[in-house]
Design a protein around this motif. Structure first.
Motif, PDB file in Angstrom:
ATOM      1  N   ARG A  89      74.008 -37.244  51.176  1.00 13.26           N
ATOM      2  CA  ARG A  89      72.774 -37.499  50.429  1.00 13.26           C
ATOM      3  C   ARG A  89      72.443 -38.988  50.192  1.00 13.26           C
ATOM      4  NH1 ARG A  89      69.994 -33.083  48.923  1.00 13.26           N
ATOM      5  NH2 ARG A  89      71.044 -31.086  48.854  1.00 13.26           N
ATOM      6  N   ALA A  90      73.515 -39.764  50.165  1.00 12.95           N
ATOM      7  CA  ALA A  90      73.408 -41.306  50.153  1.00 12.95           C
ATOM      8  C   ALA A  90      74.002 -42.130  51.027  1.00 12.95           C
ATOM      9  CB  ALA A  90      74.240 -41.831  48.555  1.00 12.95           C
ATOM     10  N   GLU A  91      74.061 -41.474  52.368  1.00  9.83           N
ATOM     11  CA  GLU A  91      74.223 -42.328  53.473  1.00  9.83           C
ATOM     12  C   GLU A  91      73.262 -43.255  53.808  1.00  9.83           C
ATOM     13  OE1 GLU A  91      76.188 -41.481  57.969  1.00  9.83           O
ATOM     14  OE2 GLU A  91      75.477 -39.759  56.615  1.00  9.83           O
ATOM     15  N   ARG A 131      69.820 -46.118  50.698  1.00  8.82           N
ATOM     16  CA  ARG A 131      70.258 -44.917  49.663  1.00  8.82           C
ATOM     17  C   ARG A 131      71.306 -45.293  48.810  1.00  8.82           C
ATOM     18  NH1 ARG A 131      70.211 -39.485  53.470  1.00  8.82           N
ATOM     19  NH2 ARG A 131      67.897 -39.371  54.115  1.00  8.82           N
ATOM     20  N   ALA A 132      72.517 -46.023  49.308  1.00 14.01           N
ATOM     21  CA  ALA A 132      73.279 -46.535  48.438  1.00 14.01           C
ATOM     22  C   ALA A 132      72.811 -47.311  47.419  1.00 14.01           C
ATOM     23  CB  ALA A 132      74.334 -47.193  49.305  1.00 14.01           C
ATOM     24  N   ALA A 133      71.950 -48.142  47.719  1.00 14.08           N
ATOM     25  CA  ALA A 133      71.329 -49.017  46.690  1.00 14.08           C
ATOM     26  C   ALA A 133      70.417 -48.191  45.531  1.00 14.08           C
ATOM     27  CB  ALA A 133      70.153 -50.016  47.321  1.00 14.08           C
ATOM     28  N   ARG A 134      69.872 -47.008  45.894  1.00 15.12           N
ATOM     29  CA  ARG A 134      69.335 -46.103  44.873  1.00 15.12           C
ATOM     30  C   ARG A 134      70.262 -45.405  44.198  1.00 15.12           C
ATOM     31  NH1 ARG A 134      65.660 -44.923  49.332  1.00 15.12           N
ATOM     32  NH2 ARG A 134      66.919 -42.759  49.767  1.00 15.12           N
ATOM     33  N   SER A 188      81.013 -44.480  44.098  1.00 10.38           N
ATOM     34  CA  SER A 188      81.911 -44.074  45.145  1.00 10.38           C
ATOM     35  C   SER A 188      81.304 -44.485  46.641  1.00 10.38           C
ATOM     36  CB  SER A 188      82.715 -42.657  45.380  1.00 10.38           C
ATOM     37  OG  SER A 188      81.685 -41.629  45.625  1.00 10.38           O
ATOM     38  N   VAL A 189      79.754 -43.977  46.715  1.00 10.89           N
ATOM     39  CA  VAL A 189      78.907 -44.088  47.775  1.00 10.89           C
ATOM     40  C   VAL A 189      78.279 -45.072  47.768  1.00 10.89           C
ATOM     41  CG1 VAL A 189      78.806 -41.297  47.869  1.00 10.89           C
ATOM     42  CG2 VAL A 189      76.868 -42.785  46.685  1.00 10.89           C
ATOM     43  N   SER A 190      78.127 -45.868  46.669  1.00 10.29           N
ATOM     44  CA  SER A 190      77.224 -47.210  46.951  1.00 10.29           C
ATOM     45  C   SER A 190      77.902 -48.429  46.986  1.00 10.29           C
ATOM     46  CB  SER A 190      76.391 -47.302  45.261  1.00 10.29           C
ATOM     47  OG  SER A 190      77.380 -47.266  44.252  1.00 10.29           O
ATOM     48  N   SER A 191      79.383 -48.400  45.992  1.00 13.39           N
ATOM     49  CA  SER A 191      80.031 -49.868  46.004  1.00 13.39           C
ATOM     50  C   SER A 191      80.513 -50.081  47.681  1.00 13.39           C
ATOM     51  CB  SER A 191      81.101 -49.774  44.948  1.00 13.39           C
ATOM     52  OG  SER A 191      81.656 -50.940  44.910  1.00 13.39           O
TER      53      SER A 191
END
Length: 456
Positions: free
Chosen positions: A288-290, A294-297, A344-347
């Motif tokens: 959902r954060a690919e 999206r990672a910034a959100r 984990s999905v953003s950094s």
């Protein structure tokens, strides 16, 4: 399960996932018991423990850029094996070291090897999985957290025994896990940078556009991360976006022991909740954060969740009995876990997406990006023990508020840099890329291997 059997990168990726599982099983043993080991076996006070972990963490800051620099010159596999063996030796020395002065260099060397290994694992994923790095990263975190959950469960039994021998057995188990991981890494082949002629041509066009815009914006020069102000700003703001690690492993155990009436056996439960939820939810959250935007959100969600966790920890010291306090602390563990999922999905995704695409530059950039976790591991424990906890419940409220505010700044800065990466003449970029692809294709039409690389 199918993804675990056939991860991006094939056989070598499966072996690396197995090595991560063994490594983190041992780390789960240590993470669930280290603070209590230093408290009840090494007889260190809370502030001394924070100082020990903080000063030792400075060595970890060196580990990430050092690994990134060496990875551009030496085999990645050999470097990772060396990191595993280094930690095998240092954890063995913990068994015979007593007192702050003796433990400091040993723990520092452990931190150095730990941060270097994590950077090398990131580079392995980038090289082996290519554009599917988000999928591989999610799988690696699933395998790693499954191991950590098992290690934490074993640690719970050791804490229930509560003897010095039991604590030492947990350290020995962690050390042996590094030996097993090194044996598995020895079986993989050296991962290569992405690389058909077509892929390099397309990357070259995109990277050139990024470099031109970044230089015009004053954010990079000669693909040197230390001169790239925009990337250094990301790394700086990413430090507080990693505080969930110190809160879970240092802040919560010491807060429980020193400021609440909850049972000490609850400490491993924090780690078990954390790792089990990450195993169950990591792939779904990653899907959902690919992508970088999206990672910034997801950074904003991180700040909100960590703020809620800090509020829960502040309220845990308000009394209400062991039962109520236990429920509140477990809720804090749930919230900090959800924050970790966002991180984990953003950094990692942003660290890769905000760096130049040239293979030679990427290793250096990711090495610098890894410093954010290293600095947090150095500054986080003394911050929590000497400032936040010393201020009482109000310290947690202030910490949560500051992190939430900085998450907004981080998201804004990342979106600005991503926008700068987009060429002004949007229509010209696809045309230039198409021309580059056509030229490269003509040059390698007879090369079936290059065609397979393009398909991958």
């Amino acid at each position: 399960m199918a993804q675990l059997r056939n991860p991006p990168g094939g056989r070598d990726a499966r072996i690396m996932l197995g090595a991560l599982f063994l490594d983190r099983t041992g780390s789960g043993l240590w993470a669930a018991s280290s603070v209590l080991y230093f408290t009840f076996v090494a007889h260190l006070h809370a502030q001394t423990i924070g100082l020990l972990l903080g000063v030792a963490g400075v060595a970890g800051i060196v580990g990430s850029p050092l690994a990134g620099r060496l990875a551009g010159r030496l085999p990645l596999r050999s470097l990772l094996i060396g990191c595993h063996l280094l930690r095998l030796v240092t954890l063995g020395l913990v068994l015979v070291c007593t007192g702050f002065d003796a433990l400091l260099p040993v723990v520092a060397a452990t931190y150095l090897g730990d941060r270097a290994a994590k950077t090398l694992e990131m580079l392995f994923a980038t090289r082996a999985a290519g554009e599917q790095r988000s999928t591989y990263q999610a799988l690696s975190r699933t395998a790693a957290n499954a191991g950590t959950a098992i290690g934490a469960g074993i640690a719970a039994a050791g804490l229930a025994v509560g003897t010095e021998a039991a604590y030492r057995a947990l350290i020995l188990g962690d050390a042996l896990s590094f030996l097993a991981a090194a044996v598995l890494v020895w079986q993989i082949r050296e991962p290569r940078d992405s690389g058909s002629s077509i892929t390099r041509a397309v990357s070259g066009v995109t990277s050139a556009a990024r470099t031109n815009n970044a230089v015009a914006d004053g954010s990079t020069r000669a693909a040197n991360p230390w001169r790239d102000r925009g990337y250094l700003l990301f790394v700086l703001l990413d430090i507080p976006m990693n505080l969930d690690d110190s809160i879970l492993n240092v802040g919560m155990p010491l807060w429980l022991v020193n400021r609440t009436s909850a049972p000490h056996a609850l400490v491993p439960a924090f780690l078990i909740i954390n790792t089990v939820l990450v195993v169950v939810l990591q792939l779904r959250v990653s899907a959902r954060a690919e992508g970088p935007r999206r990672a910034a959100r997801a950074v904003i969600l991180y700040g909100a969740l960590l703020f809620a966790c800090c509020i829960a920890l502040a309220s845990a010291a308000a009394g209400g009995g062991a039962g109520v306090t236990t429920v509140v602390l477990l809720a804090a563990a749930l919230l900090v876990t959800m924050a970790e999922l966002m991180r984990s999905v953003s950094s990692w995704e942003l660290a890769v997406s905000l760096a130049p695409r040239e293979a030679g530059a990427r290793a250096s950039y990711l090495g610098v990006a890894g410093m954010s976790q290293s600095v947090q591991k150095s500054a986080g424990p003394p911050l929590l023990t000497s400032v936040v906890m010393a201020a009482g419940p109000a310290g947690w409220v202030v910490l949560g508020t500051v992190v939430a505010g900085l998450s907004i700044v981080q998201r804004t800065a990342c979106l600005r840099r991503l926008k700068a990466f987009t060429p002004p003449a949007a229509a010209a970029a696809p045309a230039a890329a198409a021309t580059a692809v056509a030229t490269a294709t003509q040059g390698v039409a007879a090369d079936h291997t290059a065609t397979q690389s393009l398909q991958v």
